[in-house]
Design a protein around this motif. Sequence first.
Motif, short mmCIF file in Angstrom:
data_model
loop_
_atom_site.label_atom_id
_atom_site.label_comp_id
_atom_site.label_asym_id
_atom_site.label_seq_id
_atom_site.Cartn_x
_atom_site.Cartn_y
_atom_site.Cartn_z
N ARG A 74 0.83 -1.31 0.07
CA ARG A 74 0.00 0.05 -0.02
C ARG A 74 0.82 1.21 0.11
O ARG A 74 0.50 2.22 -0.83
CB ARG A 74 -1.20 -0.03 1.09
CG ARG A 74 -1.99 -1.09 1.15
CD ARG A 74 -2.76 -1.13 2.55
NE ARG A 74 -4.00 -2.00 2.26
CZ ARG A 74 -4.97 -2.26 3.34
NH1 ARG A 74 -4.69 -1.49 4.53
NH2 ARG A 74 -5.55 -3.18 3.36
N HIS A 108 3.82 1.42 -1.29
CA HIS A 108 4.37 1.92 -2.84
C HIS A 108 3.28 2.35 -3.61
O HIS A 108 3.63 3.18 -4.69
CB HIS A 108 4.96 0.28 -3.24
CG HIS A 108 6.02 0.02 -2.41
ND1 HIS A 108 7.37 1.00 -2.58
CD2 HIS A 108 6.74 -1.18 -2.07
CE1 HIS A 108 8.40 0.15 -1.83
NE2 HIS A 108 7.90 -1.16 -1.60
N ARG A 109 1.99 1.92 -3.41
CA ARG A 109 1.04 2.13 -4.40
C ARG A 109 0.63 3.92 -4.05
O ARG A 109 0.43 4.50 -5.08
CB ARG A 109 -0.30 1.63 -3.93
CG ARG A 109 -0.08 0.29 -4.62
CD ARG A 109 -1.49 -0.65 -4.21
NE ARG A 109 -1.37 -2.01 -4.48
CZ ARG A 109 -2.29 -2.85 -4.14
NH1 ARG A 109 -3.29 -2.52 -3.38
NH2 ARG A 109 -2.35 -4.25 -4.28
N LEU A 110 0.85 4.20 -2.86
CA LEU A 110 0.48 5.58 -2.50
C LEU A 110 1.61 6.51 -2.97
O LEU A 110 1.35 7.45 -3.66
CB LEU A 110 0.46 5.86 -0.91
CG LEU A 110 -0.80 5.45 -0.31
CD1 LEU A 110 -0.93 5.37 1.06
CD2 LEU A 110 -1.92 6.24 -0.68
N GLY A 113 3.45 5.75 -5.75
CA GLY A 113 3.32 6.01 -6.89
C GLY A 113 2.18 7.21 -7.48
O GLY A 113 2.44 7.93 -8.40
N VAL A 114 1.15 6.99 -6.61
CA VAL A 114 0.01 7.97 -6.88
C VAL A 114 0.58 9.33 -6.64
O VAL A 114 0.30 10.12 -7.55
CB VAL A 114 -1.05 7.74 -5.97
CG1 VAL A 114 -2.20 8.83 -6.11
CG2 VAL A 114 -1.79 6.41 -6.07
N PHE A 115 1.22 9.52 -5.57
CA PHE A 115 1.81 11.10 -5.30
C PHE A 115 2.62 11.38 -6.36
O PHE A 115 2.92 12.60 -6.79
CB PHE A 115 2.29 11.03 -4.06
CG PHE A 115 1.42 11.31 -2.86
CD1 PHE A 115 0.62 12.19 -2.88
CD2 PHE A 115 1.35 10.24 -1.95
CE1 PHE A 115 -0.46 12.28 -1.80
CE2 PHE A 115 0.39 10.12 -1.11
CZ PHE A 115 -0.63 11.31 -0.89
N LYS A 116 3.65 10.55 -6.97
CA LYS A 116 4.72 10.84 -7.91
C LYS A 116 3.99 11.12 -9.23
O LYS A 116 4.56 12.15 -9.95
CB LYS A 116 5.55 9.72 -8.26
CG LYS A 116 6.56 9.46 -6.94
CD LYS A 116 7.54 8.31 -7.08
CE LYS A 116 8.59 8.02 -5.80
NZ LYS A 116 9.46 7.02 -6.39
N ASP A 117 2.97 10.43 -9.40
CA ASP A 117 2.10 10.79 -10.67
C ASP A 117 1.50 12.17 -10.45
O ASP A 117 1.37 13.01 -11.68
CB ASP A 117 1.25 9.89 -10.97
CG ASP A 117 1.81 8.52 -11.36
OD1 ASP A 117 2.78 8.43 -11.79
OD2 ASP A 117 0.99 7.44 -11.09
#
Length: 341
Positions: A331, A333-335, A337-341
């Motif tokens: 979770r 890593h997913r968060l 990734g979302v913030f980087k996008d």
Amino acid sequence: LDLTIVVSGMLDLWIMPLVELSSGSSLDGTSVLRMLPVLRLFRVLRFLKLVRSFFEGDLKWAESPWFDVFMSLVIAANAIVMSLELDFVWGGWVWVENLFLVIYSTELAIKLRKERCKFFLDSPNLFWNWVDSVMVVGGILDLWLLPAMTLIQSMTGQETSTMGEKGSFHAIMSLLKLMRIMRVLRLVKLLRTVKPLYRLLLGVIQSLRAMQWVLVLTVLMLYAGAIFWTSLVGKGLMFNGQPTEQGAKNFGTVPRAFFSLFRLMNGETEVVTSIFSSALGQLLFVLFMVLSNWAILAILTSVVSDNMIQASQKATEEEQQTEKASEYQRRGHRLMGVFKD
């Protein structure tokens, strides 16, 4: 590296055949061209490209559940193959073993890259890590090192039999062949990959630790019983000093009486049939069976069951904690990734 591989291949496969064709005779006696087959060894350098991609690539796929399922299937298949190759003679078993060894070596290399020095020092699975290492090293020595040494000897023109006649070399070869026994350790990996079977194994190990005092009690009871039965049966005290032939054979000395009582404890009643004719002998038999089969074995069963339940519960809790930690990490890593996008 790529240039070296290509040039060596051109010299070996193109230049040398063209020179022989143009000259109309074999050039095997030429000193320069005689060494050209050695250039085939440069093909091994292609492996370095694979090593480079291994260290630079992303190995997150090795942490996925499907990879664990794949390794479990591989170990199960390997366990079946180990029995088949003992019962059926086939020249292709060595290639199957090499395939399994490549898979195990790849798994070990992934773990080493991930944990580095912790793999051999302070990893939570320290014992299993050493088992994996010994298993892979034993397979490499048996399936890769021995054939490689034979190949190098043949390419350099050395006679294998000449070197094999040397005592030290022959001893080393015999020792390396014994490393085939290490293949049995692959069955241990199967216990680790199947979670219910692994929890059962942990329960058995924990039970063995708790069984030590029960075993001490059993030995003391058998030793006291051996002295008692040797005096009454082996020396004939209950038969007016005239022991029976079977009684003297089974209970003539304390060690023999100890072993006979152990057999009686496990249900072999034929060792005491000579005393069934007397009431005292029947009473001895009943008392010993009550103490050994009913009391000691009941205590042993209860201790083993209790410790296996506790060990299984502890292993289940640790697995749940590990799964929660892995889920939190995914979770996170997913968060990210979302913030980087």
